[in-house]
Design a protein around this motif. Structure first.
Motif, mmCIF file in Angstrom:
data_model
loop_
_atom_site.group_PDB
_atom_site.id
_atom_site.type_symbol
_atom_site.label_atom_id
_atom_site.label_comp_id
_atom_site.label_asym_id
_atom_site.label_seq_id
_atom_site.Cartn_x
_atom_site.Cartn_y
_atom_site.Cartn_z
ATOM 1 N N SER A 321 -0.035 -55.461 1.701
ATOM 2 C CA SER A 321 -1.540 -55.554 1.373
ATOM 3 C C SER A 321 -1.879 -54.241 0.964
ATOM 4 O O SER A 321 -1.534 -53.054 0.912
ATOM 5 C CB SER A 321 -2.418 -55.851 2.664
ATOM 6 N N TYR A 322 -3.215 -54.215 0.268
ATOM 7 C CA TYR A 322 -3.715 -53.124 -0.205
ATOM 8 C C TYR A 322 -3.725 -51.974 0.679
ATOM 9 O O TYR A 322 -3.693 -50.695 0.797
ATOM 10 C CB TYR A 322 -5.145 -53.167 -1.101
ATOM 11 N N ASP A 323 -4.239 -52.453 2.021
ATOM 12 C CA ASP A 323 -4.600 -51.671 2.920
ATOM 13 C C ASP A 323 -3.516 -50.935 3.445
ATOM 14 O O ASP A 323 -3.315 -49.853 3.871
ATOM 15 C CB ASP A 323 -5.042 -52.492 4.223
ATOM 16 N N TRP A 338 -9.433 -45.390 1.006
ATOM 17 C CA TRP A 338 -9.805 -46.825 0.698
ATOM 18 C C TRP A 338 -10.955 -46.988 -0.408
ATOM 19 O O TRP A 338 -11.773 -46.313 -0.251
ATOM 20 C CB TRP A 338 -10.040 -47.496 2.077
ATOM 21 N N ASN A 362 -4.615 -58.300 -2.460
ATOM 22 C CA ASN A 362 -6.046 -57.938 -1.805
ATOM 23 C C ASN A 362 -6.575 -56.706 -1.888
ATOM 24 O O ASN A 362 -6.947 -56.087 -1.110
ATOM 25 C CB ASN A 362 -6.186 -58.283 -0.400
ATOM 26 N N TYR A 363 -6.880 -56.432 -3.096
ATOM 27 C CA TYR A 363 -7.643 -54.991 -3.509
ATOM 28 C C TYR A 363 -9.137 -55.158 -3.215
ATOM 29 O O TYR A 363 -9.601 -56.222 -3.272
ATOM 30 C CB TYR A 363 -7.509 -54.730 -5.016
ATOM 31 N N PRO A 364 -9.633 -53.909 -2.997
ATOM 32 C CA PRO A 364 -11.180 -53.927 -2.974
ATOM 33 C C PRO A 364 -11.637 -54.410 -4.165
ATOM 34 O O PRO A 364 -11.389 -54.386 -5.190
ATOM 35 C CB PRO A 364 -11.531 -52.314 -3.004
ATOM 36 N N LYS A 365 -12.958 -55.168 -3.830
ATOM 37 C CA LYS A 365 -13.618 -55.937 -4.917
ATOM 38 C C LYS A 365 -14.107 -54.945 -6.094
ATOM 39 O O LYS A 365 -13.805 -55.124 -7.302
ATOM 40 C CB LYS A 365 -15.057 -56.387 -4.322
ATOM 41 N N ASN A 375 -12.142 -62.686 -0.575
ATOM 42 C CA ASN A 375 -11.158 -62.946 0.505
ATOM 43 C C ASN A 375 -11.952 -63.136 1.564
ATOM 44 O O ASN A 375 -12.700 -62.354 2.323
ATOM 45 C CB ASN A 375 -10.315 -61.586 0.812
ATOM 46 N N ARG A 380 -14.660 -57.628 1.836
ATOM 47 C CA ARG A 380 -14.865 -56.179 1.009
ATOM 48 C C ARG A 380 -13.818 -56.504 -0.226
ATOM 49 O O ARG A 380 -13.491 -55.908 -1.123
ATOM 50 C CB ARG A 380 -14.363 -55.069 1.915
ATOM 51 N N THR A 381 -13.036 -57.345 -0.021
ATOM 52 C CA THR A 381 -11.640 -57.566 -0.962
ATOM 53 C C THR A 381 -11.695 -58.764 -1.540
ATOM 54 O O THR A 381 -12.394 -59.776 -1.425
ATOM 55 C CB THR A 381 -10.194 -57.368 -0.214
#
Lengths: 472, 472
Positions: A321-323, A338, A362-365, A375, A380-381
C-alpha cells in the motif's frame, strides 16, 4: 525489381564480367552472368538456414567491411539479420575486387553467393560471393561511422541512426511487445476502440496540453489519454482498449519523458481494483515472456541485456500500500510525508526489494486524478495502483477503479475546477446504468526501455519528440 | 465486484426477498439468496452455450423489455452478445415483479438464471430469472429510445449511441479488421514502426494541416501520413508499417471524409509497383476473409450485410491503367480529360464492372504526390495505383513506387515549391544507398464501411471528428 529506367550492364558470358568504366558511379551495375541473376533465389538473411549449399541473392546495405588485401569480408544487413559475404581477389577478378574494396558504408546492393554454415560468422552463415549488383552507392560522407557519436548528433541523424544494429534490435523488440499486447487482449475478448486525439476540453492536467485551432469550433486539444472515451466504450462493449499516441506539452527533460509517446489503455466493465491488478500482472508477464521467447537474440547478442533479470517476471507481483511505501521510505531516511506523491528515486528504492514489478496501491486522493474511486476503507485515499518496474526503470503502469457514483464524481470535478460542461457526456455514464469499472495505462516506451535495458526512452521510439526536438 | 461502500440488501432465506422500500432508488439492490449469488458463476453472454442447464449470472445493461402483464422479457446486453431473460409474476413474486416492470432502458444489472437453449430467442439461449441485482438505475430520460433519431442528435450522444447493437457490431468488425491487418503483416515479417504525429513541416498538401505551437521551436503540424518516415525505417528494417491516426484539416463534407482517421501504411524495400499491388490484394483478401469468418453474425444478423457481395473478394484483383479508365469513362459519356484526377462518381463507374476491388494504375504526374516514381514507359505518368472498392465505396488504398533517384526527387520538390530544408533527411535516403521501394496507405474507416455496408464513414469510428464536430 531493379529501379526501372536506369541502365544495367550484363556480361555476355563467364561468371564475372569486365566492368565498363563509364558505368562507374551509375547504378545498378551488375557483376555476374544474367543467367545467375535470374536463376538464384532472392532470400531474406533470416531465412539463410534453409538454403545451405544453394546459390542465393541477398538484398541489403553494407554495414561494415574489411579486407586482408586478398580476401574481402562484407557485412551486409537487410533488416532481418546480418550476414558476412566473402570474396577472394583470385576468385572474383580485378574489376569486381576493385568495386568490393571501394564500397562505402550503407551502399545498397544485391549479393549473389553460395550459402555456407559457419559457426564463427555473425548469424551463423556466410555467403561466398559469385556476383554483386551495386544498386545505390553511398559516400565517404556517410554521417554515422562505426565510432562513438554524441547523442545530439545521432538524434539529428535519426533517419540514418535507425539503421544501426542496436536501434534495429530495439525496434524489433518494440514491435514484438506491441504485437504481444494486442494478441493478449484479442484472445481475452477485448475490443480495440480507437479514441480521438482531437478533443474538446479534457485531459489529466491543463497547462500541459498542445492546442490547435479547429475550424469554427474554437480550440481543440491533443489528447493526453483515451480513458474517458474508453469508459463510454466499455459500457457498449464490456472490455475495450485504445493504443495510440498520446501528448504532453510538459517541459520535462528526464530520461523517462517524451512529448509524444504511445500508451495502451484497457478499460473493463465489472472489474474492480483487484481484478484490474490481476489483468496488469498477467499482461506484463505475458509481454516479457514473448520478448524472451521471440527476441532473445536481439536482447542477448545485440543489446547485451542480462535476461536473468527478466526471467523472474511472472505473476503474481507483490502489492504494497501507499501507506506501507511511505513507512518504508521514512525508515530508510527519506523525508517523504504522507500525502506526497512518490518521486522517481522513491520508486527505485521500493523496487529494489523485489525481483519483479511491484504494485503500490491506494494513493492519497490529492496525488491522483479526479476520476479515481474513493477507497471505502480509507476515504482519504483512492482505489488505484502504480506498477513500478525493477532496476530503476520506474512507473510503467498507472491504474485505478473509476468513480461510478454520479454525485461524488461531480463534486470531484468541481473541487478540481474543471469545466463542467465539457464533462457532461462523461457524467452521463453515471446517470444511465452506472457500473463498476477499472482500467490502466501502460507506457509503451518505458516498458520497452526496461525490457531492452535501455537507459533513455528516446531510443525506444523511431522519431522521438522532446522539448528540443521535432526533426527529423 | 460490487461498487464498494454502497449498501446491499440480502434476504435471509427464500429465493426472492422482500424489498425494503427505503432502498428503492439506491443501488445495488439484490433479489435472491446470498447463497445463490455467491454460488452462480458469472459468465459472458457469448459463453452461455457452455452453461446450458446451469444457473449463471450475467452482468450487463437492459437493452429492451416487454411484458405480457404476467411474464416479463428482459433483453440484456453485455458487449459480447444479447440474451433474453424471462421471469413470470408467479415465480418471482410481487416485489421483484415490480422492479422488473419498472426497469428503464440501459439500467445496469446482474441477472441470475438458469440457461435454456431456445432457437426462437435472440442469440439462441434464454435465462429463466431467479435473482436480479439492480446495480445502476437508468431513467426515463435515457436519450436514445428504440425509434428513429436524427443523425445530429445521435452524434451529439455518441457516448450512448455506441451502445446500440448496430454500433457495437461495427466496432467489433473494425476491431477484427485491425487485428487481421496486424496479424497479416506480423506473419510476413513486417515490423511495426510508429511514426510521429508532431512533425516539422512535411505532408501531402499544405493548407490542410492542423498546427500547434511547439515550445521554442515554432510551429508543428499534425502528420497527414507516416510514409516519409516509413521510408527511412524501411532502409533499417526492410518491411515496415505504421498504423495510427492521421489528420486532414479539409473542409470536405462528404460521406468519405473525416478530419481524424486511421490509416495503415506499409512500406517495403526491394519492392516495385507490381509487388506492391500483390501485397495490397493479398492483404485486402485476407481482411475480408477474416471478417467473413469471425464476424459473420454481426455482418449478417445485425448489419444485414449482403455477404454474397464480399465472398468474391479474392486475389488477383483486376488492373486497368489510368489511360484505359479515361477511355472507358469517355465512352460512357463522361467529360473527363486525360490529366484530370478521377472523381468519386468516376470511381463508382469503373468499379461497377467488377465483383471485387479494381486497381487503377499509373496516373498522370500532376494528379499525384511529388514522391511517386516516374514511369519509365511513359514519363508523363507515375508508378502508382489506387484500389477502388466495389458497390460505390470508392478508393480504399493509394499506393506507389517511390522516386529513388536523388536528382529527380529534388527537382520534383522544387517544382512543387516545397520547403527544401525540411526534406533534407528525406533526400539523404537517396544519397546513401538508395533502393527501390514501394508502399501504400489503406484507409481503415473506408475499408470498414465497405465491409459493413455502412453508408457514411462517421459510423465506423467511435468518436468521429468532422468539420462541425469535436464533441463528445
Amino acid at each position: 525489381m531493379t529501379p526501372s529506367g536506369v541502365v544495367s550492364t550484363f556480361g555476355a558470358r563467364g561468371r564475372i564480367v569486365a566492368i565498363v568504366p563509364a558505368m562507374l558511379g551509375r547504378f545498378p551495375v551488375w557483376f555476374g552472368t544474367p543467367e545467375l541473376r535470374s536463376m538464384s533465389e532472392t532470400v531474406y538473411i533470416s531465412d539463410l538456414a534453409a538454403h545451405v549449399g544453394e546459390e542465393v541473392t541477398v538484398q541489403g546495405w553494407l554495414y561494415n567491411k574489411r579486407s586482408s588485401g586478398k580476401i574481402a569480408f562484407l557485412i551486409v544487413r537487410d533488416g532481418t539479420g546480418i550476414v558476412q559475404a566473402v570474396g577472394s581477389k583470385g576468385d572474383v577478378g580485378d574489376d569486381l575486387w576493385g568495386i568490393l574494396e571501394g564500397l562505402e558504408y550503407e551502399a545498397s546492393l544485391r549479393v549473389t553467393g553460395s550459402v555456407r554454415a559457419d559457426e564463427r560468422a555473425p548469424g551463423g552463415y556466410e555467403l561466398s560471393i559469385v556476383g554483386l549488383e551495386l544498386v545505390g552507392p553511398s559516400s565517404e560522407d556517410y554521417p554515422i561511422q562505426l565510432k562513438e557519436h554524441g547523442v545530439d548528433f545521432l538524434l539529428e541523424h535519426r533517419h540514418l541512426w535507425l539503421r544501426a544494429p542496436r536501434q534495429v534490435a530495439i525496434m524489433r523488440v518494440r514491435d514484438e511487445v506491441t504485437k504481444a499486447i494486442r494478441d493478449f487482449l484479442y484472445e481475452r475478448g477485448f475490443v480495440n476502440v480507437d479514441t480521438p486525439i482531437l478533443t474538446g476540453a479534457i485531459g489529466e492536467s491543463a497547462g500541459t496540453l498542445f492546442e490547435t485551432e479547429y475550424f469554427d469550433l474554437g480550440t481543440a486539444y491533443l489528447a493526453q489519454t483515451g480513458q474517458l472515451y474508453n469508459e463510454a466504450a466499455a459500457a457498449a462493449l464490456g472490455r475495450v482498449y485504445c493504443f495510440g499516441p498520446t501528448f504532453r506539452a510538459e517541459k520535462s527533460k528526464t530520461r523517462r519523458h517524451l512529448t509524444e509517446f504511445w500508451m495502451l489503455e484497457p478499460e473493463m466493465a465489472w472489474c474492480d481494483s483487484e481484478c484490474n491488478m490481476e489483468v496488469q500482472e498477467s499482461l506484463v508477464g505475458y509481454i516479457v515472456g514473448r520478448a524472451l521467447e521471440r527476441c532473445r537474440a536481439d536482447l542477448v547478442d545485440v543489446l547485451e541485456r542480462d535476461v536473468s533479470r527478466l526471467e523472474p517476471v511472472v505473476p503474481p507481483f507483490p502489492r504494497i500500500s501507499y501507506d506501507q511505501a511511505v513507512e518504508k521510505l521514512q525508515a530508510r531516511g527519506s523525508s517523504i510525508e504522507w500525502g506526497d506523491d512518490l518521486g522517481a528515486e522513491d520508486e527505485t528504492l521500493i523496487a529494489e526489494d523485489h525481483d519483479r514489478p511491484v504494485f503500490i496501491c491506494n494513493y492519497p486522493k490529492g496525488a491522483k486524478a479526479f476520476y479515481m474511486k474513493e477507497n471505502p476503507d480509507d476515504p482519504r485515499t483512492v482505489l488505484c495502483n502504480d506498477l513500478i518496474a525493477p532496476e530503476g526503470y520506474g512507473e510503467i503502469i498507472g491504474g485505478s477503479q473509476r468513480e461510478d457514483d454520479y454525485d461524488r464524481l461531480l463534486s470531484r470535478i468541481r473541487e478540481e475546477g474543471l469545466p463542467e460542461e465539457a464533462y457532461g457526456w462523461y457524467l452521463d455514464l453515471r446517470r444511465f446504468g452506472t457500473f463498476p469499472h477499472s482500467g490502466f495505462g501502460l507506457g509503451l516506451e518505458r516498458t520497452v526501455a526496461w525490457i531492452c535495458g535501455v537507459h533513455h526512452i528516446r531510443e525506444t521510439i523511431a522519431f522521438p519528440r522532446t522539448l528540443n526536438r521535432i526533426y527529423p
